[in-house]
Design an enzyme around this catalytic site. Structure first.
Site, PDB file in Angstrom:
ATOM      1  N   LYS A  82      -6.964  27.978  16.576  1.00 24.92           N
ATOM      2  CA  LYS A  82      -5.813  27.402  15.879  1.00 24.92           C
ATOM      3  C   LYS A  82      -4.617  27.235  16.815  1.00 24.92           C
ATOM      4  O   LYS A  82      -3.954  26.203  16.807  1.00 24.92           O
ATOM      5  CB  LYS A  82      -5.463  28.269  14.662  1.00 24.92           C
ATOM      6  CG  LYS A  82      -6.489  28.178  13.552  1.00 24.92           C
ATOM      7  CD  LYS A  82      -6.110  29.007  12.350  1.00 24.92           C
ATOM      8  CE  LYS A  82      -6.281  30.485  12.601  1.00 24.92           C
ATOM      9  NZ  LYS A  82      -7.695  30.863  12.823  1.00 24.92           N
TER      10      LYS A  82
ATOM     11  N   ASP B 298      -4.731  26.922   9.222  1.00 30.00           N
ATOM     12  CA  ASP B 298      -4.301  28.284   8.914  1.00 30.00           C
ATOM     13  C   ASP B 298      -4.656  28.575   7.454  1.00 30.00           C
ATOM     14  O   ASP B 298      -5.369  27.801   6.811  1.00 30.00           O
ATOM     15  CB  ASP B 298      -2.810  28.461   9.191  1.00 30.00           C
ATOM     16  CG  ASP B 298      -1.948  27.782   8.136  1.00 30.00           C
ATOM     17  OD1 ASP B 298      -2.440  26.847   7.469  1.00 30.00           O
ATOM     18  OD2 ASP B 298      -0.782  28.173   7.980  1.00 30.00           O
TER      19      ASP B 298
END
Length: 255
Positions: A163, A181
């Site tokens: 991420k 997320d």
């Protein structure tokens, strides 16, 4: 000198959470949607996906969030620090830190103990201070003090996962990645855009179905939508601009 988003030296980027164990955390969030008693609705078709992102873009043509940075290096550090922390706490810590250390060399000169002092208000600050110093050293020794633009080189840096690498690639280098997320994971499974039990699978699915004109900003639109509208406990369905397109079976109603 501190500037706001519209000024050239300071920008904003969506924070992304990382180190929670991917499979465990994501599977827990997805369980009611993917394996629960209710059958998950089918993902939105291509025409609906286009309409969803068209509305999100019309409502917010230049999406940004609250995580502040000055350059690719401070962006990288800020996103690393944002794992399991709020944007607000990261900004409070990094404003004075970046004022004196906005390059890998300057960060190394500060040393781990002083970095730790700046970020003490952030969760996991001991580990994060070690990671910031370690990644700064690697950037200096292996990349000439520059942040690499490739996922391969980013993901081997201490404290950097899928991420974080995706956010840096998207914001610093304009690569149309979609970092996932917990907010984006929830939104994707709810609408649903992509139904999957891990963040990595949701990211791969979104990058496959989001049309190219929307892909660069899709991360920002979805995280802001998840943070302020499609909230975890009580989504704001009565005022949601895509409520008629969303197939989530447990929509909230106006009080």
């Amino acid at each position: 000198m501190k500037t706001r988003q519209s000024k050239p030296l300071k920008k904003s980027v969506t924070a992304t959470t990382s180190p929670a164990p991917k499979a465990t955390r994501a599977a827990t969030l997805a369980a009611p949607l993917v394996t629960g008693v209710k059958t998950a609705p089918s993902p939105a078709d291509a025409e609906t996906v286009i309409e969803i992102f068209s509305r999100l873009r019309a409502a917010n043509p230049e999406p940004r969030a609250e995580l502040d940075y000055l350059n690719p290096f401070t962006l990288l550090v800020a996103v690393v620090l944002s794992a399991q922390a709020t944007d607000k706490s990261v900004n409070l810590a990094t404003a004075p830190l970046f004022a004196i250390a906005d390059t890998p060399a300057a960060m190394l000169d500060l040393g781990e103990e002083r970095v730790r002092g700046f970020i003490r208000i952030i969760g996991l600050f001991n580990t994060k201070a070690k990671n910031v110093i370690a990644l700064s050293r690697i950037l200096l020794e292996q990349h000439g003090g520059e942040v690499p633009a490739s996922r391969e080189h980013l993901e081997i840096l201490p404290g950097v996962g899928t991420k974080t690498a995706s956010v840096v690639m998207n914001v610093a280098f304009g690569v149309p990645t979609i970092a996932v997320d917990t907010h984006i994971f929830r939104v994707s499974n709810r609408i649903p855009l992509v139904v999957a039990a891990t963040t990595d699978k949701v990211q791969a699915g979104l990058e496959a179905i989001v049309p190219e004109p929307f892909r660069l900003n899709a991360h920002h639109w979805l995280i802001l939508f998840g943070r302020y509208v499609c909230k975890a406990r009580k989504p704001e369905c009565p005022t949601c601009l895509i409520a008629d397109l969303c197939r989530y079976p447990d929509k909230t109603v106006a009080a």
